[in-house]
Design a protein around this motif. Structure first.
Motif, PDB file in Angstrom:
ATOM      1  N   ASN A  81      11.600  21.219  -4.412  1.00 27.04           N
ATOM      2  CA  ASN A  81      12.815  20.783  -5.308  1.00 27.04           C
ATOM      3  C   ASN A  81      13.677  20.151  -3.777  1.00 27.04           C
ATOM      4  N   VAL A  82      13.262  19.869  -2.758  1.00 22.04           N
ATOM      5  CA  VAL A  82      13.826  19.439  -1.867  1.00 22.04           C
ATOM      6  C   VAL A  82      14.392  17.578  -1.686  1.00 22.04           C
ATOM      7  N   PRO A  83      15.516  17.120  -1.075  1.00 22.62           N
ATOM      8  CA  PRO A  83      15.114  15.683  -1.285  1.00 22.62           C
ATOM      9  C   PRO A  83      14.606  15.090   0.270  1.00 22.62           C
ATOM     10  N   VAL A  84      14.356  13.854   0.377  1.00 17.06           N
ATOM     11  CA  VAL A  84      13.342  13.547   1.087  1.00 17.06           C
ATOM     12  C   VAL A  84      13.721  12.307   1.792  1.00 17.06           C
ATOM     13  N   THR A  85      14.252  12.312   3.238  1.00 17.86           N
ATOM     14  CA  THR A  85      14.760  10.812   3.650  1.00 17.86           C
ATOM     15  C   THR A  85      13.434  10.253   4.126  1.00 17.86           C
ATOM     16  N   ILE A  86      13.366   9.005   3.730  1.00 15.80           N
ATOM     17  CA  ILE A  86      11.977   8.356   4.535  1.00 15.80           C
ATOM     18  C   ILE A  86      12.638   6.547   4.677  1.00 15.80           C
ATOM     19  N   HIS A  87      11.994   6.428   6.527  1.00 11.47           N
ATOM     20  CA  HIS A  87      12.635   4.776   7.432  1.00 11.47           C
ATOM     21  C   HIS A  87      10.972   4.848   6.823  1.00 11.47           C
ATOM     22  N   PHE A  88      11.428   3.771   6.197  1.00  3.95           N
ATOM     23  CA  PHE A  88      10.284   2.562   5.736  1.00  3.95           C
ATOM     24  C   PHE A  88      10.010   1.391   6.643  1.00  3.95           C
ATOM     25  N   GLY A  89       9.086   1.229   7.220  1.00  2.00           N
ATOM     26  CA  GLY A  89       8.403   0.745   8.271  1.00  2.00           C
ATOM     27  C   GLY A  89       7.169  -0.267   7.757  1.00  2.00           C
ATOM     28  N   LYS A  90       6.606  -0.433   8.463  1.00  5.20           N
ATOM     29  CA  LYS A  90       5.434  -1.394   8.761  1.00  5.20           C
ATOM     30  C   LYS A  90       3.838  -1.414   9.078  1.00  5.20           C
ATOM     31  N   ILE A  91       2.923  -1.464   8.707  1.00  8.70           N
ATOM     32  CA  ILE A  91       1.765  -0.550   9.661  1.00  8.70           C
ATOM     33  C   ILE A  91       1.275  -2.071  10.208  1.00  8.70           C
ATOM     34  N   GLY A  92       1.276  -0.882  12.060  1.00 11.35           N
ATOM     35  CA  GLY A  92       1.155  -1.404  12.843  1.00 11.35           C
ATOM     36  C   GLY A  92       2.289  -1.684  14.013  1.00 11.35           C
ATOM     37  N   GLU A  93       3.370  -1.708  13.099  1.00  9.40           N
ATOM     38  CA  GLU A  93       5.543  -2.847  13.202  1.00  9.40           C
ATOM     39  C   GLU A  93       5.536  -0.953  13.957  1.00  9.40           C
ATOM     40  N   GLY A  94       5.914  -0.375  14.861  1.00 15.39           N
ATOM     41  CA  GLY A  94       6.126   0.181  15.314  1.00 15.39           C
ATOM     42  C   GLY A  94       6.261   2.080  14.499  1.00 15.39           C
ATOM     43  N   CYS A  95       7.624   2.424  13.866  1.00 11.64           N
ATOM     44  CA  CYS A  95       7.387   3.538  12.674  1.00 11.64           C
ATOM     45  C   CYS A  95       7.862   3.216  12.293  1.00 11.64           C
ATOM     46  N   GLY A  96       7.162   4.297  11.049  1.00 12.15           N
ATOM     47  CA  GLY A  96       7.692   4.281   9.418  1.00 12.15           C
ATOM     48  C   GLY A  96       7.064   4.168   8.248  1.00 12.15           C
ATOM     49  N   ILE A  97       7.128   4.825   7.109  1.00 13.77           N
ATOM     50  CA  ILE A  97       6.387   4.614   6.434  1.00 13.77           C
ATOM     51  C   ILE A  97       6.127   3.501   5.626  1.00 13.77           C
ATOM     52  N   ALA A  98       4.880   2.764   5.165  1.00 10.68           N
ATOM     53  CA  ALA A  98       4.287   1.344   5.348  1.00 10.68           C
ATOM     54  C   ALA A  98       4.352   1.455   3.427  1.00 10.68           C
ATOM     55  N   ASP A  99       4.775   0.071   2.306  1.00  9.96           N
ATOM     56  CA  ASP A  99       4.440  -0.048   1.804  1.00  9.96           C
ATOM     57  C   ASP A  99       4.035  -1.948   1.777  1.00  9.96           C
ATOM     58  N   ASP A 100       3.960  -2.396   0.283  1.00 10.70           N
ATOM     59  CA  ASP A 100       3.738  -3.792   0.377  1.00 10.70           C
ATOM     60  C   ASP A 100       5.355  -4.213  -0.015  1.00 10.70           C
ATOM     61  N   ILE A 101       5.191  -6.013   0.372  1.00  9.92           N
ATOM     62  CA  ILE A 101       6.017  -6.678  -0.485  1.00  9.92           C
ATOM     63  C   ILE A 101       5.994  -6.447  -1.236  1.00  9.92           C
ATOM     64  N   GLY A 102       7.634  -5.709  -2.134  1.00  4.05           N
ATOM     65  CA  GLY A 102       8.525  -5.124  -3.820  1.00  4.05           C
ATOM     66  C   GLY A 102       8.042  -3.770  -3.752  1.00  4.05           C
ATOM     67  N   LEU A 103       7.481  -3.434  -2.720  1.00  4.21           N
ATOM     68  CA  LEU A 103       8.078  -1.946  -2.898  1.00  4.21           C
ATOM     69  C   LEU A 103       6.654  -1.305  -3.828  1.00  4.21           C
ATOM     70  N   PRO A 104       5.301  -2.119  -3.991  1.00  2.99           N
ATOM     71  CA  PRO A 104       4.528  -1.036  -5.465  1.00  2.99           C
ATOM     72  C   PRO A 104       4.207   0.113  -5.059  1.00  2.99           C
ATOM     73  N   ARG A 105       3.507   1.075  -3.861  1.00  2.54           N
ATOM     74  CA  ARG A 105       3.462   1.971  -3.757  1.00  2.54           C
ATOM     75  C   ARG A 105       4.381   3.135  -4.081  1.00  2.54           C
ATOM     76  N   LEU A 106       5.520   2.340  -3.795  1.00  2.78           N
ATOM     77  CA  LEU A 106       7.139   3.170  -3.242  1.00  2.78           C
ATOM     78  C   LEU A 106       7.467   3.510  -5.346  1.00  2.78           C
ATOM     79  N   GLU A 107       6.593   2.497  -5.982  1.00  3.79           N
ATOM     80  CA  GLU A 107       6.877   2.783  -7.452  1.00  3.79           C
ATOM     81  C   GLU A 107       6.034   4.126  -8.226  1.00  3.79           C
ATOM     82  N   LYS A 108       5.053   3.863  -7.539  1.00  3.41           N
ATOM     83  CA  LYS A 108       3.566   4.815  -7.773  1.00  3.41           C
ATOM     84  C   LYS A 108       4.552   6.333  -7.478  1.00  3.41           C
ATOM     85  N   VAL A 109       4.835   6.133  -6.365  1.00  4.80           N
ATOM     86  CA  VAL A 109       5.339   7.770  -5.872  1.00  4.80           C
ATOM     87  C   VAL A 109       6.500   8.026  -7.175  1.00  4.80           C
TER      88      VAL A 109
END
Ligand SMILES: [Zn+2]
Length: 301
Positions: A136-164
């Protein structure tokens, strides 16, 4: 109206003594941050450890963050702990709740900011996020792109975030950074999504749709990504703030001592002007600048 003292939902300060970035400069020390906060009328902030190796120059550990919150409590009122999805054995039978519970005991209020450069639905990320939900803790996510620096990645339209969001309905996710905020507009492209796209928002993007569908999604307004998204089309930005004011947090992501006219200042001025001009309701303004943060940190939402 009098502008209220803000709470900063996302900041980085560190004790002196570490190396500078290769380009020069480093984190502000707490005393420098206090000065910036006084200029911006910010009461206190939430310290985010910075521990993912990608783009890292001087790690801020969870223990550092806890120490700073104790020693400089007039500036850092709260802190999150950092868990990397690659730590431990990270398997469902050895979940990460153990570490989260440990830092919760020490006073941590959430997990973040997560910056590992892997997909949000990678099994190791899913296991970490499932542990955050369990604890029961909130989580702050820095969204990024695979292979481009840092950040949790998703595809365009954020379908994987929706799954989570669907899989973990009790997990509160605070979205932040370029590949999150560029989705405020429908016309985002592969070329623009990891940057700061500009222009009128002719058709609203995925963030609004996800915010309406999933009450466990929240927005972190920090950094230039947040300011750009809200200010690129003032009319839409104000509409967005008003509609989702109960799940948006003012935040700065300050990570250097010098930036007299950075996004933290611009966002604060945008919000102050909006309420003073009657473009944003007083209730929405107070929620975004202060009340939502206090409610989340006190475990009331
Ligand atoms: Zn940050």
């Amino acid at each position: 109206m009098n502008n209220i003292k803000k709470i900063d939902m996302h900041v980085h300060t560190h004790l002196p003594g570490g190396p500078e970035r290769l380009r020069g400069g480093t984190w502000p020390i707490p005393e420098e941050l206090r000065k910036i906060y006084d200029d911006l009328n910010i009461e206190k902030g939430v310290e985010m450890p910075r521990l993912a190796p990608e783009r890292s120059h001087d790690p801020i550990t969870s223990r550092d963050a806890g120490y700073i919150a104790k020693q400089y409590s007039e500036t850092i009122g709260w802190y999150f702990c950092y868990l990397d999805p690659r730590m431990g054995t990270n398997s469902p039978c050895d979940n990460l709740s153990y570490y989260i519970d440990f830092y919760k005991e020490q006073g941590a209020k959430g997990v973040g900011e997560l910056q590992a450069n892997m997909y949000i639905d990678d099994p190791r990320m899913m296991n970490l996020l499932s542990s955050c939900e369990k604890c029961n803790v909130p989580v702050t996510i820095h969204f990024g792109k695979i292979g481009e620096g840092c950040g949790i990645a998703d595809d365009i339209g954020l379908p994987r975030l929706e799954k989570v969001l669907e899989n973990y309905p009790k997990l509160k996710i605070l979205g932040h950074a370029m590949t999150f905020w560029s989705e405020i507009s429908d016309d985002v492209s592969e070329e623009t999504r990891n940057g700061y796209p500009t222009g009128k928002i002719k058709k609203e993007g995925r963030i609004a749709a996800l915010m309406r569908k999933y009450p466990n999604l929240y927005c972190d307004l920090s950094a230039y990504s947040g300011y750009n998204a809200i200010s690129r089309d003032r009319e839409y930005g104000l509409k967005f703030l008003q509609e989702f004011n109960e799940r948006i947090f003012y935040a700065t992501d300050i990570s250097t001592p010098q930036k007299p006219d950075g996004p933290a200042q611009c966002m604060a001025a945008f919000l102050d002007n909006a309420v003073n001009n009657g473009e944003l309701s007083a209730k929405a303004y107070e929620n975004i600048c202060r009340k939502n943060a206090l409610a989340l940190l006190n475990g009331e939402i």
